[in-house]
Design a protein around this motif. Sequence first.
Motif, PDB file in Angstrom:
ATOM      1  N   SER A 333       0.752  -1.123   0.048  1.00  0.00           N
ATOM      2  CA  SER A 333      -0.007   0.017   0.140  1.00  0.00           C
ATOM      3  C   SER A 333       0.869   1.290   0.199  1.00  0.00           C
ATOM      4  O   SER A 333       2.318   1.168   0.139  1.00  0.00           O
ATOM      5  CB  SER A 333      -0.775  -0.008   1.030  1.00  0.00           C
ATOM      6  N   TYR A 334       0.253   2.462  -0.069  1.00  0.00           N
ATOM      7  CA  TYR A 334       1.144   3.631  -0.257  1.00  0.00           C
ATOM      8  C   TYR A 334       0.316   4.778   0.374  1.00  0.00           C
ATOM      9  O   TYR A 334      -0.764   4.711   0.604  1.00  0.00           O
ATOM     10  CB  TYR A 334       1.576   3.904  -1.693  1.00  0.00           C
ATOM     11  N   HIS A 335       1.038   5.855   0.799  1.00  0.00           N
ATOM     12  CA  HIS A 335       0.672   6.980   1.186  1.00  0.00           C
ATOM     13  C   HIS A 335       1.661   8.012   0.466  1.00  0.00           C
ATOM     14  O   HIS A 335       2.748   7.892   0.550  1.00  0.00           O
ATOM     15  CB  HIS A 335       0.697   7.150   2.759  1.00  0.00           C
ATOM     16  N   ASP A 336       0.840   9.234  -0.169  1.00  0.00           N
ATOM     17  CA  ASP A 336       1.590  10.304  -0.808  1.00  0.00           C
ATOM     18  C   ASP A 336       0.488  11.325  -0.677  1.00  0.00           C
ATOM     19  O   ASP A 336      -0.568  11.349  -1.345  1.00  0.00           O
ATOM     20  CB  ASP A 336       2.036  10.019  -2.187  1.00  0.00           C
ATOM     21  N   PRO A 337       0.712  12.605  -0.039  1.00  0.00           N
ATOM     22  CA  PRO A 337      -0.175  13.568  -0.120  1.00  0.00           C
ATOM     23  C   PRO A 337      -0.390  14.328  -1.395  1.00  0.00           C
ATOM     24  O   PRO A 337      -1.382  15.064  -1.744  1.00  0.00           O
ATOM     25  CB  PRO A 337       0.576  14.779   0.963  1.00  0.00           C
ATOM     26  N   HIS A 338       0.443  13.892  -2.510  1.00  0.00           N
ATOM     27  CA  HIS A 338       0.469  14.633  -3.631  1.00  0.00           C
ATOM     28  C   HIS A 338      -0.059  13.576  -4.774  1.00  0.00           C
ATOM     29  O   HIS A 338      -0.267  14.141  -5.824  1.00  0.00           O
ATOM     30  CB  HIS A 338       1.799  15.056  -4.107  1.00  0.00           C
ATOM     31  N   ILE A 339      -0.233  12.268  -4.496  1.00  0.00           N
ATOM     32  CA  ILE A 339      -0.790  11.459  -5.315  1.00  0.00           C
ATOM     33  C   ILE A 339      -2.117  10.637  -5.059  1.00  0.00           C
ATOM     34  O   ILE A 339      -2.063   9.912  -4.057  1.00  0.00           O
ATOM     35  CB  ILE A 339       0.253  10.557  -5.756  1.00  0.00           C
ATOM     36  N   PRO A 340      -3.098  11.135  -5.270  1.00  0.00           N
ATOM     37  CA  PRO A 340      -4.497  10.853  -5.010  1.00  0.00           C
ATOM     38  C   PRO A 340      -4.814   9.247  -5.251  1.00  0.00           C
ATOM     39  O   PRO A 340      -5.653   8.431  -4.840  1.00  0.00           O
ATOM     40  CB  PRO A 340      -5.439  11.561  -5.336  1.00  0.00           C
ATOM     41  N   SER A 341      -4.080   8.725  -6.399  1.00  0.00           N
ATOM     42  CA  SER A 341      -4.299   7.417  -6.854  1.00  0.00           C
ATOM     43  C   SER A 341      -3.032   6.958  -7.612  1.00  0.00           C
ATOM     44  O   SER A 341      -2.349   7.797  -8.340  1.00  0.00           O
ATOM     45  CB  SER A 341      -5.418   7.176  -7.955  1.00  0.00           C
ATOM     46  N   TRP A 342      -2.576   5.557  -7.540  1.00  0.00           N
ATOM     47  CA  TRP A 342      -1.733   5.280  -8.060  1.00  0.00           C
ATOM     48  C   TRP A 342      -1.815   3.801  -8.432  1.00  0.00           C
ATOM     49  O   TRP A 342      -2.278   2.836  -7.848  1.00  0.00           O
ATOM     50  CB  TRP A 342      -0.313   5.110  -7.160  1.00  0.00           C
ATOM     51  N   SER A 343      -1.252   3.191  -9.823  1.00  0.00           N
ATOM     52  CA  SER A 343      -1.324   2.078 -10.178  1.00  0.00           C
ATOM     53  C   SER A 343      -0.051   1.323 -10.471  1.00  0.00           C
ATOM     54  O   SER A 343       0.797   2.214 -11.122  1.00  0.00           O
ATOM     55  CB  SER A 343      -2.241   1.768 -11.585  1.00  0.00           C
ATOM     56  N   VAL A 344       0.224   0.167 -10.302  1.00  0.00           N
ATOM     57  CA  VAL A 344       1.465  -0.631 -10.765  1.00  0.00           C
ATOM     58  C   VAL A 344       1.103  -1.715 -11.432  1.00  0.00           C
ATOM     59  O   VAL A 344       0.152  -2.562 -10.950  1.00  0.00           O
ATOM     60  CB  VAL A 344       2.280  -0.614  -9.355  1.00  0.00           C
ATOM     61  N   LEU A 345       1.608  -2.230 -12.569  1.00  0.00           N
ATOM     62  CA  LEU A 345       1.170  -3.258 -13.345  1.00  0.00           C
ATOM     63  C   LEU A 345      -0.247  -3.293 -13.807  1.00  0.00           C
ATOM     64  O   LEU A 345      -0.811  -4.181 -13.687  1.00  0.00           O
ATOM     65  CB  LEU A 345       1.690  -4.550 -12.643  1.00  0.00           C
ATOM     66  N   ASP A 346      -0.841  -2.049 -13.929  1.00  0.00           N
ATOM     67  CA  ASP A 346      -2.160  -2.007 -14.269  1.00  0.00           C
ATOM     68  C   ASP A 346      -3.129  -2.547 -13.274  1.00  0.00           C
ATOM     69  O   ASP A 346      -4.260  -2.627 -13.509  1.00  0.00           O
ATOM     70  CB  ASP A 346      -2.515  -2.800 -15.584  1.00  0.00           C
ATOM     71  N   ARG A 347      -2.611  -2.225 -11.945  1.00  0.00           N
ATOM     72  CA  ARG A 347      -3.482  -2.671 -11.113  1.00  0.00           C
ATOM     73  C   ARG A 347      -3.317  -1.570  -9.969  1.00  0.00           C
ATOM     74  O   ARG A 347      -2.303  -0.978  -9.754  1.00  0.00           O
ATOM     75  CB  ARG A 347      -2.897  -3.935  -9.990  1.00  0.00           C
ATOM     76  N   PRO A 348      -4.663  -0.873  -9.378  1.00  0.00           N
ATOM     77  CA  PRO A 348      -4.470   0.103  -8.422  1.00  0.00           C
ATOM     78  C   PRO A 348      -4.025  -0.530  -7.163  1.00  0.00           C
ATOM     79  O   PRO A 348      -4.055  -1.411  -6.565  1.00  0.00           O
ATOM     80  CB  PRO A 348      -5.950   0.418  -8.075  1.00  0.00           C
ATOM     81  N   VAL A 349      -3.025   0.715  -6.559  1.00  0.00           N
ATOM     82  CA  VAL A 349      -2.365   0.286  -5.353  1.00  0.00           C
ATOM     83  C   VAL A 349      -3.157   0.774  -4.099  1.00  0.00           C
ATOM     84  O   VAL A 349      -3.258   2.086  -4.170  1.00  0.00           O
ATOM     85  CB  VAL A 349      -1.076   0.552  -5.344  1.00  0.00           C
ATOM     86  N   PRO A 350      -3.636   0.233  -3.014  1.00  0.00           N
ATOM     87  CA  PRO A 350      -4.204   0.775  -1.923  1.00  0.00           C
ATOM     88  C   PRO A 350      -3.630   2.012  -1.436  1.00  0.00           C
ATOM     89  O   PRO A 350      -2.424   2.085  -1.007  1.00  0.00           O
ATOM     90  CB  PRO A 350      -4.431  -0.444  -1.058  1.00  0.00           C
ATOM     91  N   ARG A 351      -4.440   2.890  -1.104  1.00  0.00           N
ATOM     92  CA  ARG A 351      -3.954   4.173  -0.574  1.00  0.00           C
ATOM     93  C   ARG A 351      -4.496   4.240   0.702  1.00  0.00           C
ATOM     94  O   ARG A 351      -5.554   4.099   1.079  1.00  0.00           O
ATOM     95  CB  ARG A 351      -4.321   5.549  -1.341  1.00  0.00           C
ATOM     96  N   ALA A 352      -3.531   4.617   1.601  1.00  0.00           N
ATOM     97  CA  ALA A 352      -3.637   4.614   2.852  1.00  0.00           C
ATOM     98  C   ALA A 352      -4.274   5.932   3.481  1.00  0.00           C
ATOM     99  O   ALA A 352      -3.739   7.022   2.924  1.00  0.00           O
ATOM    100  CB  ALA A 352      -2.326   4.414   3.942  1.00  0.00           C
ATOM    101  N   ASP A 353      -5.240   6.021   4.058  1.00  0.00           N
ATOM    102  CA  ASP A 353      -6.036   7.340   4.319  1.00  0.00           C
ATOM    103  C   ASP A 353      -5.499   7.819   5.761  1.00  0.00           C
ATOM    104  O   ASP A 353      -5.214   9.128   5.814  1.00  0.00           O
ATOM    105  CB  ASP A 353      -7.622   7.137   4.535  1.00  0.00           C
ATOM    106  N   SER A 354      -5.260   7.163   6.825  1.00  0.00           N
ATOM    107  CA  SER A 354      -4.878   7.573   8.221  1.00  0.00           C
ATOM    108  C   SER A 354      -3.384   6.970   8.048  1.00  0.00           C
ATOM    109  O   SER A 354      -3.352   5.957   7.927  1.00  0.00           O
ATOM    110  CB  SER A 354      -5.481   6.925   9.195  1.00  0.00           C
ATOM    111  N   LEU A 355      -2.559   8.005   7.861  1.00  0.00           N
ATOM    112  CA  LEU A 355      -1.034   7.537   7.771  1.00  0.00           C
ATOM    113  C   LEU A 355      -0.491   7.039   8.916  1.00  0.00           C
ATOM    114  O   LEU A 355       0.119   5.819   8.948  1.00  0.00           O
ATOM    115  CB  LEU A 355      -0.197   8.913   7.561  1.00  0.00           C
TER     116      LEU A 355
END
Length: 401
Positions: A333-355
């Motif tokens: 999973s990932y957290h980045d305040p500047h990237i609201p969504s992120w995909s790797v190998l055409d699959r969305p990576v879960p974004r952490a809401d609470s850091l």
Amino acid sequence: MPADLAVIGLGPYGLPLAQAAVASGISTLGYRTGPEAGSLSPAELRRMLSGGFRTAAGPAELGRVRTAVICAPTPAGPDGGLDLSQVEAAARTLSTHLRPHTTVILESPVPPGTTEEFLRPLLEEGSGLRAGRDFHLAYSPTRVDPGNRDFTPATTPKVIGGLTPACTESAATFYSRLTDKVVRARGPREAETVQLLETNYRHVNIALVNEMAVLCHDLGVDLWDVIRCAETKPFGFQAFRPGPGVGGHAVARDLTSAGRSLRMVELARQVNDQMPRYVVQRAAALLNEHGKSARGARILLLGVTYKPDLADQQGTPAHELAVRLMELGASVSYHDPHIPSWSVLDRPVPRADSLYEAAADADLTILLQQHRTYDLQGLSVKAQLLLDTRGATPTGAAHRL
């Protein structure tokens, strides 16, 4: 309405130039060369529009400017060289509308000789005009450091190399409206090679310190303390810091397209390209030391951009790192305040809401980019296991690269 300047290519090179030109009171026209575009905040966009910036309704408008600067992207091609297709498309479009006495400047990173041997014939063939006689032609290496507030286009010297002395002076007249200092190169080849030297200087020195990071870890030496002490030397040393890989738009390159090669640059590229794999190895070893396997481990990646406090992901090592972790069977999973969504190998990576909650829940948290919003002291307390690839956490608060 005619404009003084046309910026052809509104990506990472063109947008900063357009912003600087508008801020200097130059009426500026933007022309896109492809889908790639740089990022502007809403406030920055409003300032540009209120300053008179506008995008071209069509290529015919390029024929009504005094200066045209080609800033088309030149990404790495499949053969490892630079892909000049967008520069070619920009040149062909401009050439059919090029008027006498126009100043044409190339700013895209290119191999030495490109301005004279590649760009010039395209412009002359399409326009019927002759460079150095009917229009001015020059090269100026782009010097953009996104997010750097200390060095702006106005305070960064601009290097210029023209086809003829008159071409150089015409380009110098334009750039003197944007910057405090203009540096004249002997010609376009020298100016192109300035770009080559500056880019490779960064990559070679990062490769050196990345190798030092691996060596120091094996020796049980605190590299970050070594760098802290070394940078007190007032001469002969400039501090570079290791990281999980090298990103950005200015890729390390050699001169293979001209029949030459820079062995040091190729070696530096190999070293830097190995860093995502090394970080994954360190991550797996840390998990093992704490009785866990990478397979099935919950791993949180912090900061997936290539540079802190920016939304730019060009060349970010986070992508390869995530792929390798997934191949090991980790749950990423990932957290980045500047990237609201992120995909790797055409699959969305879960974004952490609470850091903090995500760091506490993850088996391993890996800091890839130290965004200003991250409370690293707080994270080091909350995280079960923290690997800091940037040396940004307090000493002893995390495992450092």
